[in-house]
Design a protein around this motif. Structure first.
Motif, mmCIF file in Angstrom:
data_model
loop_
_atom_site.group_PDB
_atom_site.id
_atom_site.type_symbol
_atom_site.label_atom_id
_atom_site.label_comp_id
_atom_site.label_asym_id
_atom_site.label_seq_id
_atom_site.Cartn_x
_atom_site.Cartn_y
_atom_site.Cartn_z
ATOM 1 N N TYR A 189 0.838 -1.201 0.000
ATOM 2 C CA TYR A 189 0.000 0.000 0.000
ATOM 3 C C TYR A 189 0.874 1.252 0.000
ATOM 4 O O TYR A 189 1.911 1.298 0.669
ATOM 5 C CB TYR A 189 -0.919 -0.005 1.222
ATOM 6 N N GLN A 190 0.424 2.256 -0.713
ATOM 7 C CA GLN A 190 1.221 3.468 -0.872
ATOM 8 C C GLN A 190 0.791 4.588 0.073
ATOM 9 O O GLN A 190 1.636 5.318 0.601
ATOM 10 C CB GLN A 190 1.119 3.963 -2.321
ATOM 11 N N HIS A 191 -0.498 4.751 0.265
ATOM 12 C CA HIS A 191 -0.986 5.891 1.032
ATOM 13 C C HIS A 191 -1.888 5.497 2.199
ATOM 14 O O HIS A 191 -2.061 6.289 3.125
ATOM 15 C CB HIS A 191 -1.750 6.860 0.122
ATOM 16 N N ARG A 192 -2.474 4.320 2.154
ATOM 17 C CA ARG A 192 -3.368 3.893 3.228
ATOM 18 C C ARG A 192 -3.511 2.381 3.198
ATOM 19 O O ARG A 192 -3.341 1.763 2.148
ATOM 20 C CB ARG A 192 -4.746 4.534 3.066
ATOM 21 N N ASP A 193 -3.809 1.813 4.343
ATOM 22 C CA ASP A 193 -4.130 0.389 4.430
ATOM 23 C C ASP A 193 -5.631 0.299 4.683
ATOM 24 O O ASP A 193 -6.103 0.662 5.768
ATOM 25 C CB ASP A 193 -3.349 -0.260 5.579
ATOM 26 N N PRO A 194 -6.417 -0.148 3.698
ATOM 27 C CA PRO A 194 -7.873 -0.146 3.856
ATOM 28 C C PRO A 194 -8.350 -1.027 5.003
ATOM 29 O O PRO A 194 -9.405 -0.766 5.599
ATOM 30 C CB PRO A 194 -8.369 -0.667 2.507
ATOM 31 N N ARG A 195 -7.589 -2.042 5.340
ATOM 32 C CA ARG A 195 -7.971 -2.917 6.452
ATOM 33 C C ARG A 195 -7.888 -2.170 7.773
ATOM 34 O O ARG A 195 -8.767 -2.287 8.632
ATOM 35 C CB ARG A 195 -7.057 -4.142 6.474
ATOM 36 N N ALA A 196 -6.832 -1.380 7.930
ATOM 37 C CA ALA A 196 -6.680 -0.598 9.155
ATOM 38 C C ALA A 196 -7.792 0.430 9.279
ATOM 39 O O ALA A 196 -8.315 0.674 10.387
ATOM 40 C CB ALA A 196 -5.316 0.091 9.159
ATOM 41 N N GLU A 197 -8.168 1.048 8.178
ATOM 42 C CA GLU A 197 -9.207 2.072 8.226
ATOM 43 C C GLU A 197 -10.524 1.500 8.743
ATOM 44 O O GLU A 197 -11.212 2.127 9.559
ATOM 45 C CB GLU A 197 -9.389 2.691 6.844
ATOM 46 N N VAL A 198 -10.898 0.304 8.278
ATOM 47 C CA VAL A 198 -12.147 -0.310 8.727
ATOM 48 C C VAL A 198 -12.104 -0.580 10.226
ATOM 49 O O VAL A 198 -13.045 -0.245 10.973
ATOM 50 C CB VAL A 198 -12.421 -1.621 7.961
ATOM 51 N N LEU A 199 -11.037 -1.183 10.695
ATOM 52 C CA LEU A 199 -10.955 -1.562 12.103
ATOM 53 C C LEU A 199 -10.875 -0.338 13.016
ATOM 54 O O LEU A 199 -11.500 -0.304 14.086
ATOM 55 C CB LEU A 199 -9.753 -2.473 12.331
#
Length: 382
Positions: free
Chosen positions: A290-300
């Motif tokens: 990932y370059q700018h964000r980790d979508p998994r982290a955002e959800v949690l």
């Protein structure tokens, strides 16, 4: 005895060009029986049968090509978004059950996450053999091996048999973990009391299990696929994945993030300063893919909105040039609900069993033993 110029034979220089190796490597092939060396008539040096050289060249191309590129229909990571079979994982995490996502990845609706009392008791007995204080992942590895040995149909590699076994295995492992049992609920709901005494929020663990289920060709997934390529049974495939996951650069990441976040809770700036001083990466921040964000982290982290631990994460994040990843998000969940310190590794392992099963199914449908890489001997000549 052939002579130089014989079209059926190649010189050392010609073989080196054809195989793209050094002359010393050619003689290593001879010592291993991969090539036959004959003396050239009327001159010094050796000649090699052209047919053998071509067979060796074909093997080199075949093996290197397969090892370097593995085709899969399962997971896509594109534009900082994770997809399972073209469906965004961050959407699935809050709209689907763990079982539904497993069925999606396994391309099957036949799997049932059901358990039998005898299997749970056997797994629990196996887990009880490990020393007191052993990690949950240690208990999982032992239980998987014992459950596999107890399954007389484990060598049935048909897709329906594999998916049934996988669903049963995952649910059995969760039920057998130390801690109180709960009535029939979601997988996250069943796992919660094994990890925390806090009031349950099963939707958080269900989301985590979904988001961690697969992530393409991570090292543990490659290990699982290699085992499946050899037609190892599902339990052996899972064991291979668990073995690679135990490495300090892979499955231990949630624990490292948990320990860093423990320090940051008391003083975010000092924890960050101390970490920067070591010259090591900040645990739980940044990602190779990932370059700018980790979508998994955002959800949690969204599911933890309003909890003080999110303020700690933000206090560190605003002072770094990177972003929180899933390891830090799992660590935040652990701190928010007082999970046991080894919970992150176990959660990661249980979730990834879903993905390993999906990759095993792909490998079972592919040619067997396709990961035989060509080894190049670089030691002393005999």
């Amino acid at each position: 005895m052939p002579s130089e110029g014989d079209e059926n034979y190649l010189t050392t220089a010609e073989v080196a060009r054809r195989l793209q190796v050094k002359p010393a490597t050619i003689y290593a092939y001879v010592s291993r029986g991969l090539l036959t060396s004959v003396r050239a008539r009327g001159r010094r040096g050796s000649l090699f049968p052209a047919a053998e050289v071509e067979r060796l060249a074909a093997r080199s191309v075949e093996h290197s090509g397969v090892v370097e590129r593995i085709e899969s229909e399962l997971t896509l990571i594109q534009d900082d978004t994770l997809y399972y079979r073209s469906q965004p994982a961050h959407t699935l995490a809050t709209t689907s059950t763990v079982e539904q996502v497993a069925h999606l990845l396994w391309n099957s609706s036949e799997a049932r996450f059901e358990v039998e009392r005898a299997g749970v008791e056997l797994a629990r007995a196996a887990m009880g053999v490990v020393p007191e204080g052993a990690r949950l992942t240690d208990r999982l590895r032992v239980a998987v091996a014992v459950l596999g040995a107890a399954d007389p149909l484990r060598f049935d590699l048909s897709a329906p048999a594999v998916t049934r076994a996988a669903g049963k295995l995952i649910r059995t492992l969760v039920a057998a973990l130390p801690g109180p049992a709960v009535a029939r609920t979601t997988l996250g709901g069943q796992l919660w009391p094994k990890l925390s005494d806090e009031p349950p929020r099963p939707e958080v663990l269900d989301a985590a299990l979904i988001l961690l289920a697969d992530h393409g060709l991570a090292v543990s997934t490659v290990a699982a696929r290699v085992a499946a390529s050899a037609r190892a049974n599902l339990y052996a495939v899972i064991s291979a994945g668990l073995g690679a996951l135990d490495g300090q650069y892979h499955g231990a990441a949630p624990t490292l993030a948990y320990e860093f976040l423990e320090r940051a809770k008391h003083d975010p700036v000092k924890a960050l300063s101390d970490q920067l001083r070591t010259g090591e990466p900040i645990p739980g921040f940044g990602h190779r893919i990932y370059q700018h964000r980790d979508p998994r982290a955002e959800v949690l982290l969204d599911l933890l909105a309003g909890h003080p631990i999110v303020d700690t994460v933000n206090a560190v994040a605003e002072r770094t040039a990177t972003f929180p990843n899933s390891d830090l998000a799992i660590a935040a969940v652990m701190h928010a609900y007082n999970f046991r310190p080894d919970a992150g590794d176990a959660l990661f392992a249980l979730a990834r069993m879903i993905g390993w099963t999906a990759h095993a199914l792909e490998e079972y449908a592919a040619p067997a033993l396709r990961f035989r890489a060509m080894g190049i001997y670089t030691g002393q000549p005999t």
